[in-house]
Design an enzyme around this catalytic site. Structure first.
Site, PDB file in Angstrom:
ATOM      1  N   CYS A 289       1.014  -1.237  -0.039  1.00 32.12           N
ATOM      2  CA  CYS A 289       0.079   0.141   0.072  1.00 32.12           C
ATOM      3  C   CYS A 289       0.945   1.228   0.167  1.00 32.12           C
ATOM      4  O   CYS A 289       1.499   1.532  -0.959  1.00 32.12           O
ATOM      5  CB  CYS A 289      -0.959  -0.016   1.159  1.00 32.12           C
ATOM      6  SG  CYS A 289      -2.397   1.057   1.035  1.00 32.12           S
TER       7      CYS A 289
ATOM      8  N   HIS B 245      -3.484  -5.525   0.027  1.00 32.76           N
ATOM      9  CA  HIS B 245      -2.771  -5.960   1.086  1.00 32.76           C
ATOM     10  C   HIS B 245      -2.973  -7.247   1.295  1.00 32.76           C
ATOM     11  O   HIS B 245      -3.870  -8.048   1.709  1.00 32.76           O
ATOM     12  CB  HIS B 245      -3.737  -5.356   2.496  1.00 32.76           C
ATOM     13  CG  HIS B 245      -3.606  -3.910   2.649  1.00 32.76           C
ATOM     14  ND1 HIS B 245      -2.829  -3.540   3.494  1.00 32.76           N
ATOM     15  CD2 HIS B 245      -4.257  -2.783   1.999  1.00 32.76           C
ATOM     16  CE1 HIS B 245      -2.780  -2.084   3.566  1.00 32.76           C
ATOM     17  NE2 HIS B 245      -3.651  -1.602   2.699  1.00 32.76           N
TER      18      HIS B 245
ATOM     19  N   GLU C 212      -1.544  -9.424   3.127  1.00 30.27           N
ATOM     20  CA  GLU C 212      -1.554  -9.922   4.417  1.00 30.27           C
ATOM     21  C   GLU C 212      -2.894 -10.393   5.016  1.00 30.27           C
ATOM     22  O   GLU C 212      -3.028 -11.167   5.890  1.00 30.27           O
ATOM     23  CB  GLU C 212      -0.730  -8.974   5.657  1.00 30.27           C
ATOM     24  CG  GLU C 212      -1.812  -7.767   6.066  1.00 30.27           C
ATOM     25  CD  GLU C 212      -1.427  -6.500   5.046  1.00 30.27           C
ATOM     26  OE1 GLU C 212      -1.657  -5.466   5.240  1.00 30.27           O
ATOM     27  OE2 GLU C 212      -1.077  -6.757   3.743  1.00 30.27           O
TER      28      GLU C 212
END
Length: 545
Positions: free
Chosen positions: A379, A515, A517
Site C-alpha cells: 500500500c 494488502h 497480509e
C-alpha cells in the site's frame, strides 16, 4: 440443520484472548465437519474502526466485501476457512445509526425508541442474519462483563437464547485465574465474582475458560464448577502457550468440543487436527532464521500491524525458517540515517496514512533498492517506493504524493477522484470528502504480467487481493517512470490502476497497492510472503559467502 449459537464473553480483565480462544474452538468444530462462522460485537460508539487510530485500536482488518472491521476477524480467518464479511462485525455506533435512521423515516410509527426493545432487537436481527446458513455461530462480545457499554449486547444475547431455545444456545465465559506467588496457588475468587456479575444480568454461563499462566489444578476447577453452577467437565483450563496454534489441541484434549456437540445434539465425526499439528511441527523445527525489518509509524503497538506480522511468520513456516521481526520507527530513519537498517536480511514497509515518517520510508526504499536487499512494499509501501524511484532514477526532483504535498511538481501518486459504488454508480470524491468509508475497499481483481516475478510466485496471471486506499499511481506520469526501468507487474482488472511494481535489475524488489497480509493463513501461507521470506534467506546466504 438448526443454527446453534455460542456466545463468548470475557470477565475480570481485558486482553484475555477471547478472540483466539473462540477462533481455536471454531477450528476444532470445523475440523469435525461443521459449517462454522464467527461474529464480533464491539461496544464502542464508532460506526466502524476505519477512522480509529491504529495505536489505540490496532489494525483495521478488511474483509472481501470491503468492510473495515476489528482485528479479531483476522484471527477468525486465520483459524477457520469461512471468509468473514460485513455481517460478521458490528458496533454500538452502527446499531444506533441504523435505529436512528429508521426512527427518522418513521419506521417505528411514533413509538418511543428505547434501548429495550429497539436497540436489543436490532442487535438480535444482525446476529441471526450473520448466522444464516451455518451449523454453529460463535459470537464474541467485545469488552469485559461489568462495562456499561456492553450491557445492550449482553441483554440482546440473553433474549436471543430464550428466542431460539436453550438447546441451541451456549454461553462461554473467559475469565482470569491468577497465580499468587506468595500463597503458592491460583485464586478462583475473581472468576466467581465475574460469574456473579453475569448472573445479575440474567446469564448463566455453560462453559468457563480459565486463563492462567499455568494449568489450573483439577481441585481448583472443581471448586469453580461448584461455586459457579457449571458442570465440572465444562470448566476448561487454558494456560499460556508458546504458540497460539497449540490452543485448538489444548481445548480438544479437555473434551470441550465433545461437550458442545453433545449439548447441541450434533452427531459428527471426531476432529482431525492434523493440519494444525503440521503447523506446530513446522514452527518448532526451523532449519534457519532470518531477520526482517519492518519500517512503519505505529510500531509502539505491534497489533497495528497484526496481520503483516502473522503473514511474515506464515512465510517462515513455508520456508522452514524462523522470522525475527525488527520493528523500526520510520522517523528514526529520518533522524539517525539508514545505518540503522544494516544487518537486515529483508525490508518491509507496510500500509499507513499521513506524512509523519514518510521521508524515512522513502529513504528506506532507496536503501533497499541500491543495496539489493529484498524489499516488499504494501500500500503506502508501494507508493513510497514509486516516489523514491521517480526522484532518484527518473530525475523527477521532489516527486511526491498529493496526500503529502498537494501542489507538488511531480505528483506520481494522486487521489482517485472517480469511484464506483457497490451498485455500479460513479461517485466523485475529493480531499474534502469524509474519511470514513470512502476508500477503495475489499477484494479487487488484478492482472499480472507474464514476465513478472510475481507471476512466478502466484502461478497465475489473474489474482484477487483486498484493498484499502484512496491514493493511487498517477497514470499521467507513468510512461516516464516505465521508460526509466520500473516494471508495472500488475494492473487492476479494468487496466486503469497500477497494482504491482517491480525493479527488474534487483534480486527481489516487489511492491503492491493491495494488502496480501489479509489473506495469509498459517495452513496455506501466501505466495508473496513465502517468496519474500525465501528471498531473505537467499540474501542471507549470499552475504555469508
Amino acid at each position: 440443520m438448526t443454527t446453534n449459537y455460542i456466545f463468548v464473553t470475557g470477565g475480570v480483565v481485558s486482553s484475555l484472548g477471547k478472540g483466539i480462544a473462540a477462533a481455536s474452538l471454531a477450528a476444532i468444530l470445523e475440523a469435525r465437519g461443521l459449517n462454522v462462522t464467527m461474529m464480533k460485537l464491539d461496544p464502542y460508539i464508532n460506526v466502524d474502526p476505519g477512522t480509529m487510530s491504529p495505536i489505540q485500536h490496532g489494525e483495521v482488518f478488511v474483509t472481501e466485501d470491503g468492510a473495515e472491521t476489528d482485528l479479531d476477524l483476522g484471527h477468525y480467518e486465520r483459524f477457520i476457512r469461512t471468509k468473514m464479511s460485513r455481517r460478521n462485525n458490528f458496533t454500538t455506533g452502527r446499531i444506533y445509526s441504523d435505529v436512528l435512521r429508521k426512527e427518522r423515516r418513521g419506521d417505528y410509527l411514533g413509538a418511543t425508541v428505547q434501548v429495550i426493545p429497539h436497540i436489543t432487537n436490532a442487535i438480535k436481527e444482525r446476529i441471526v442474519a450473520g448466522g444464516e446458513g451455518h451449523d454453529v455461530v460463535l459470537v464474541e462480545i467485545g469488552g469485559t462483563v461489568g462495562d456499561i457499554e456492553s450491557l445492550p449486547f449482553l441483554e440482546a444475547i440473553r433474549q436471543l437464547a430464550v428466542d431460539i431455545g436453550r438447546e441451541h444456545a451456549l454461553f462461554m465465559h473467559l475469565t482470569l485465574v491468577p497465580y499468587m506467588a506468595a500463597a503458592g496457588e491460583v485464586k478462583t475468587k475473581p472468576t466467581q465474582h465475574s460469574v456473579k456479575e453475569l448472573l445479575s444480568i440474567g446469564i448463566q454461563p455453560d462453559i468457563l475458560i480459565c486463563r492462567s499462566d499455568r494449568a489450573v489444578p483439577a481441585n481448583e476447577r472443581a471448586k469453580i464448577a461448584l461455586f459457579c453452577n457449571v458442570a465440572e467437565k465444562a470448566v476448561i483450563s487454558l494456560k499460556d502457550v508458546d504458540s497460539i496454534y497449540k490452543i485448538p489441541g489444548l481445548l480438544k484434549s479437555q473434551g470441550l468440543d465433545d461437550y458442545i456437540c453433545k449439548r447441541f445434539s450434533l452427531n459428527v465425526p471426531e476432529a482431525n487436527l492434523s493440519e494444525w499439528e503440521q503447523v506446530i511441527y513446522e514452527e518448532a523445527n526451523p532449519a534457519g532464521e532470518v531477520t526482517i525489518g519492518m519500517v512503519g509509524k505505529y510500531i509502539e503497538l505491534p497489533d497495528a500491524y497484526k496481520s503483516v506480522i502473522e503473514a511474515l511468520k506464515h512465510g517462515g513456516l513455508k520456508n522452514r525458517v524462523t522470522v525475527n521481526i525488527k520493528l523500526i520507527d520510520s522517523q528514526d530513519v529520518e533522524t539517525r540515517g539508514v545505518e540503522i537498517l544494516k544487518d537486515l536480511d529483508a525490508i518491509l514497509i507496510p500500509g499507513g496514512f499521513g506524512y509523519r515518517g514518510v521521508e524515512g520510508k522513502i529513504a528506506t526504499a532507496r536503501f533497499a533498492r541500491e543495496n539489493n536487499i529484498p524489499y516488499l512494499g504494501i500500500c503506502l509501501g508501494m507508493q513510497v517506493a514509486l516516489i523514491e524511484f521517480a526522484r532518484n532514477v527518473v530525475g523527477m526532483e521532489n516527486a511526491n504524493s498529493t496526500e503529502f504535498v498537494p501542489d507538488c511538481k511531480y505528483p506520481v501518486v494522486a487521489l482517485i477522484t472517480e469511484w464506483r459504488d457497490e451498485d455500479g454508480n460513479v461517485e466523485v470524491r475529493t480531499e474534502k470528502s469524509d474519511l470514513g468509508g470512502t476508500m477503495r475497499l475489499g477484494a479487487q481483481a488484478c492482472q499480472v504480467s507474464e514476465d513478472s516475478l510475481v507471476r512466478k510466485m502466484y502461478g497465475s496471471t489473474t489474482i484477487t487481493e483486498r484493498h484499502r486506499h484512496r491514493y493511487e499511481v498517477n497514470n499521467m506520469l507513468l510512461k516516464q517512470i516505465e521508460a526509466a526501468g520500473l516494471r508495472i507487474a500488475g494492473r487492476s482488472g479494468d487496466d486503469q490502476l497500477v497494482e504491482i511494481i517491480e525493479v527488474p535489475n534487483h534480486p527481489w524488489f516487489v511492491a503492491c497497492q493491495f494488502h496480501p497480509e489479509f489473506t495469509s493463513t498459517p495452513r496455506d501461507g501466501h505466495p508473496l510472503f513465502a517468496g519474500f521470506v525465501k528471498a531473505a534467506s537467499e540474501y542471507q546466504k549470499r552475504q555469508a559467502k
